[in-house]
Motif scaffolding. Structure first.
Motif, PDB file in Angstrom:
ATOM      1  N   GLU A   1       0.820  -1.206   0.000  1.00  0.00           N
ATOM      2  CA  GLU A   1       0.000   0.000   0.000  1.00  0.00           C
ATOM      3  C   GLU A   1       0.856   1.258   0.000  1.00  0.00           C
ATOM      4  O   GLU A   1       0.609   2.196  -0.771  1.00  0.00           O
ATOM      5  CB  GLU A   1      -0.909   0.016   1.230  1.00  0.00           C
ATOM      6  N   LEU A   2       1.875   1.276   0.865  1.00  0.00           N
ATOM      7  CA  LEU A   2       2.739   2.446   1.017  1.00  0.00           C
ATOM      8  C   LEU A   2       4.194   2.016   1.008  1.00  0.00           C
ATOM      9  O   LEU A   2       4.506   0.861   1.295  1.00  0.00           O
ATOM     10  CB  LEU A   2       2.460   3.158   2.347  1.00  0.00           C
ATOM     11  N   CYS A   3       5.076   2.958   0.719  1.00  0.00           N
ATOM     12  CA  CYS A   3       6.508   2.686   0.842  1.00  0.00           C
ATOM     13  C   CYS A   3       6.850   2.698   2.331  1.00  0.00           C
ATOM     14  O   CYS A   3       6.903   3.754   2.958  1.00  0.00           O
ATOM     15  CB  CYS A   3       7.320   3.740   0.089  1.00  0.00           C
ATOM     16  N   MET A   4       7.067   1.515   2.898  1.00  0.00           N
ATOM     17  CA  MET A   4       7.196   1.374   4.345  1.00  0.00           C
ATOM     18  C   MET A   4       8.638   1.307   4.838  1.00  0.00           C
ATOM     19  O   MET A   4       8.885   1.065   6.014  1.00  0.00           O
ATOM     20  CB  MET A   4       6.451   0.116   4.804  1.00  0.00           C
ATOM     21  N   VAL A   5       9.586   1.488   3.944  1.00  0.00           N
ATOM     22  CA  VAL A   5      11.002   1.489   4.330  1.00  0.00           C
ATOM     23  C   VAL A   5      11.622   2.789   3.841  1.00  0.00           C
ATOM     24  O   VAL A   5      11.387   3.210   2.710  1.00  0.00           O
ATOM     25  CB  VAL A   5      11.757   0.288   3.724  1.00  0.00           C
ATOM     26  N   THR A   6      12.393   3.426   4.691  1.00  0.00           N
ATOM     27  CA  THR A   6      13.107   4.648   4.312  1.00  0.00           C
ATOM     28  C   THR A   6      14.511   4.269   3.855  1.00  0.00           C
ATOM     29  O   THR A   6      15.266   3.651   4.612  1.00  0.00           O
ATOM     30  CB  THR A   6      13.177   5.621   5.496  1.00  0.00           C
ATOM     31  N   THR A   7      14.844   4.639   2.639  1.00  0.00           N
ATOM     32  CA  THR A   7      16.141   4.249   2.080  1.00  0.00           C
ATOM     33  C   THR A   7      17.295   4.696   2.963  1.00  0.00           C
ATOM     34  O   THR A   7      18.273   3.955   3.142  1.00  0.00           O
ATOM     35  CB  THR A   7      16.306   4.840   0.668  1.00  0.00           C
ATOM     36  N   SER A   8      17.204   5.878   3.542  1.00  0.00           N
ATOM     37  CA  SER A   8      18.306   6.408   4.363  1.00  0.00           C
ATOM     38  C   SER A   8      18.472   5.672   5.686  1.00  0.00           C
ATOM     39  O   SER A   8      19.463   5.892   6.385  1.00  0.00           O
ATOM     40  CB  SER A   8      18.099   7.897   4.630  1.00  0.00           C
ATOM     41  N   SER A   9      17.512   4.824   6.045  1.00  0.00           N
ATOM     42  CA  SER A   9      17.664   4.050   7.279  1.00  0.00           C
ATOM     43  C   SER A   9      17.926   2.582   6.974  1.00  0.00           C
ATOM     44  O   SER A   9      18.181   1.789   7.889  1.00  0.00           O
ATOM     45  CB  SER A   9      16.409   4.171   8.161  1.00  0.00           C
ATOM     46  N   PHE A  10      17.894   2.206   5.702  1.00  0.00           N
ATOM     47  CA  PHE A  10      18.006   0.805   5.298  1.00  0.00           C
ATOM     48  C   PHE A  10      19.435   0.296   5.465  1.00  0.00           C
ATOM     49  O   PHE A  10      20.409   0.986   5.180  1.00  0.00           O
ATOM     50  CB  PHE A  10      17.576   0.672   3.841  1.00  0.00           C
ATOM     51  N   PHE A  11      19.548  -0.951   5.902  1.00  0.00           N
ATOM     52  CA  PHE A  11      20.832  -1.594   6.187  1.00  0.00           C
ATOM     53  C   PHE A  11      20.716  -3.027   5.687  1.00  0.00           C
ATOM     54  O   PHE A  11      19.729  -3.713   5.973  1.00  0.00           O
ATOM     55  CB  PHE A  11      21.077  -1.561   7.693  1.00  0.00           C
ATOM     56  N   ALA A  12      21.693  -3.493   4.911  1.00  0.00           N
ATOM     57  CA  ALA A  12      21.528  -4.781   4.249  1.00  0.00           C
ATOM     58  C   ALA A  12      22.829  -5.578   4.205  1.00  0.00           C
ATOM     59  O   ALA A  12      23.927  -5.021   4.066  1.00  0.00           O
ATOM     60  CB  ALA A  12      21.029  -4.563   2.815  1.00  0.00           C
TER      61      ALA A  12
END
Length: 317
Positions: free
Chosen positions: A163-174
């Motif tokens: 429904e929505l973009c639920m992850v913020t790219t600037s907080s993402f860690f992979a």
């Protein structure tokens, strides 16, 4: 995770005509308490003086770094032709040597403990290969925490993510080896490229962990934000969903999904198609090609990437 208890983290900052704000993002990396990282700043063919400004300030930024023993800190700047944020991030990933990847948009900033807290989380939860943190929004100087449906969720939240973009790219860690299996961000998407990647990760069954602490500031409200530059953003999300389904089907993964998961994905596609058809009908725009996509979708006929490309043509919207 390797035996070294402080794995190298590769940080990627893409920037385009952001000379006035990118310094803030870079300084927030330099202030990180986590001691073992490399920073790749990718100037995506800026047309202002961003590149010259980065080069002139690079010696000063490097002068602020200190590393000891097996820990290292380094900053590299790269200049590429203008290909968009997806191309810039993918370029940075291609040069990353770290075991873990972190992204930071050039108009956002991290709190000093951001990387340390995320690495601690993954050491405690080695089965989780992706995570994000909570955040504070800064909208033209007004600070607020996201509430309601915008509040971040932990784990496997495909329904909400569709429904929505639920992850913020600037907080993402992979974890880099796993992230690389998804092929990076889709370069043909000028926006919603993040929405696309998160859904592909979640559809594959991976949870995305949440560090339940505000560890970054997300800035909004500026006139140059990409989401303000395109009409009918839903068309990019629809492109993403339809293409992802086709890819999963081609790879033999679609039929392996649980019925509930497939239903969530199908319903998200159907809803967006219906919305787009209603909107175009109301505005007196051509609906035949959208109706053809819907017919093929409902009949489970394969839809080629070429057929989907109309959703990316600005003049049609």
């Amino acid at each position: 995770m390797n035996s070294f208890d402080r794995p190298l983290v590769s940080i990627i900052i893409p920037t385009y005509n952001r000379k006035t704000v990118v310094d803030r993002a870079i300084e927030s990396v330099i202030k990180q308490t986590y001691p073992h990282w490399e920073l790749h700043i990718v100037d995506d063919g800026s047309e202002d003086d961003t590149w010259k400004d980065l080069l002139s300030k690079l010696p000063g930024w490097k002068g602020k770094l200190s590393s000891f023993g097996r820990n290292k800190k380094s900053i590299q700047v790269h200049q590429t032709e203008h290909r968009g944020v997806s191309g810039a991030r993918n370029f940075g990933m291609g040069r990353a040597e770290g075991e873990w990847i972190a992204f930071l948009d050039s108009d956002d900033e991290w709190y000093p403990e951001k990387l340390s807290k995320q690495m601690e989380f993954h050491k405690s939860h080695p089965e989780i290969l992706f995570s994000q943190t909570r955040e504070v929004w800064n909208k033209k100087g007004n600070l607020m925490e996201p509430k309601g449906k915008y509040r971040k969720l932990p784990g496997w939240f495909l329904k909400e993510s569709l429904e929505l973009c639920m992850v913020t790219t600037s907080s993402f860690f992979a974890y880099k080896p796993t992230l690389e299996t998804f092929g990076g961000f889709r370069i043909e998407l000028p926006v919603c490229e993040d929405y696309d990647l998160w859904n592909r990760i979640l559809l594959s069954g991976h949870p995305i962990g949440l560090i339940d602490e505000n560890l970054m500031v997300r800035y909004g409200g500026s006139d140059d934000q990409l989401s303000n530059q395109y009409q009918a953003l839903e068309r990019f999300r629809l492109y993403s969903l339809l293409l992802t389904k086709e890819e999963f089907r081609e790879m033999g993964k679609w039929e392996l999904l649980k019925p509930h998961t497939k239903s969530l994905f199908q319903n998200a596609i159907q809803s967006r198609m219906d919305t787009m058809l209603q909107g175009r009908t109301k505005r007196g725009k051509d609906t035949e090609w959208i109706q053809n996509l819907l017919t093929n979708f409902l009949s489970e006929k394969p839809i080629s990437k070429k057929d989907l490309s109309s959703l990316l043509v600005d003049s049609l919207f």
